[in-house]
Design a protein around this motif. Structure first.
Motif, PDB file in Angstrom:
ATOM      1  N   ASP A  27       5.297  -2.702   0.898  1.00  0.00           N
ATOM      2  CA  ASP A  27       4.262  -2.823   1.929  1.00  0.00           C
ATOM      3  C   ASP A  27       3.748  -1.483   2.446  1.00  0.00           C
ATOM      4  O   ASP A  27       2.543  -1.309   2.624  1.00  0.00           O
ATOM      5  N   ASP A  28       4.647  -0.525   2.693  1.00  0.00           N
ATOM      6  CA  ASP A  28       4.199   0.762   3.217  1.00  0.00           C
ATOM      7  C   ASP A  28       3.328   1.503   2.211  1.00  0.00           C
ATOM      8  O   ASP A  28       2.336   2.133   2.577  1.00  0.00           O
ATOM      9  N   ARG A  31      -0.147  -0.298   2.221  1.00  0.00           N
ATOM     10  CA  ARG A  31      -0.955   0.027   3.401  1.00  0.00           C
ATOM     11  C   ARG A  31      -1.554   1.429   3.321  1.00  0.00           C
ATOM     12  O   ARG A  31      -2.666   1.651   3.771  1.00  0.00           O
ATOM     13  N   ASP A 106      -7.056   2.127   2.194  1.00  0.00           N
ATOM     14  CA  ASP A 106      -5.858   1.840   2.974  1.00  0.00           C
ATOM     15  C   ASP A 106      -5.912   0.414   3.504  1.00  0.00           C
ATOM     16  O   ASP A 106      -6.823  -0.348   3.170  1.00  0.00           O
ATOM     17  N   GLY A 107      -4.976   0.051   4.354  1.00  0.00           N
ATOM     18  CA  GLY A 107      -4.896  -1.296   4.904  1.00  0.00           C
ATOM     19  C   GLY A 107      -6.092  -1.708   5.719  1.00  0.00           C
ATOM     20  O   GLY A 107      -6.337  -2.896   5.952  1.00  0.00           O
TER      21      GLY A 107
END
Length: 115
Positions: A27-28, A31, A106-107
């Protein structure tokens, strides 16, 4: 092209804009920066979320699997091939994607970076 122990592989420059891309980073990493149209299923959750892939992937198309540099995506590609899915590992992963000038967001949909 074949990666390591027989995992089918594709170079970033062989991918077309509409090709299906599966990102298996955590997830990181996602994102911070990813290909805008990719489906995100972290490798750590992949088996439990396998149905999401089968619903989203094109029925007669190939699944192009990507991670940061190609190790994790090679493992997922091998699993998919064992399941009878047409899948290939993206050589060099998101680092190669970004180096080739492909967009990374990015997210929030803003320009991102590969972690």
């Amino acid at each position: 092209m074949v990666f390591g122990s027989g995992v089918p592989t594709v170079a970033v420059d062989e991918l077309s804009e509409g090709d299906f891309l599966l990102d298996v980073r955590e997830d990181d990493e996602w994102r911070a920066g990813h290909a805008e149209t990719a489906l995100h299923i972290p490798m750590s959750e992949f088996v439990a979320r396998f149905g999401e892939l089968t619903q989203a992937a094109p029925q007669d198309g190939r699944v192009n699997v990507v991670c940061k540099v190609g190790g994790r995506s090679a493992q997922v590609t091998a699993y998919l091939v064992q399941q009878g899915i047409d899948a290939v590992n993206v050589a060099g992963g998101m680092e190669a994607w970004a180096a080739a000038g492909r967009p990374v967001v990015d997210g929030d949909g803003k320009p991102g970076a590969v972690l």
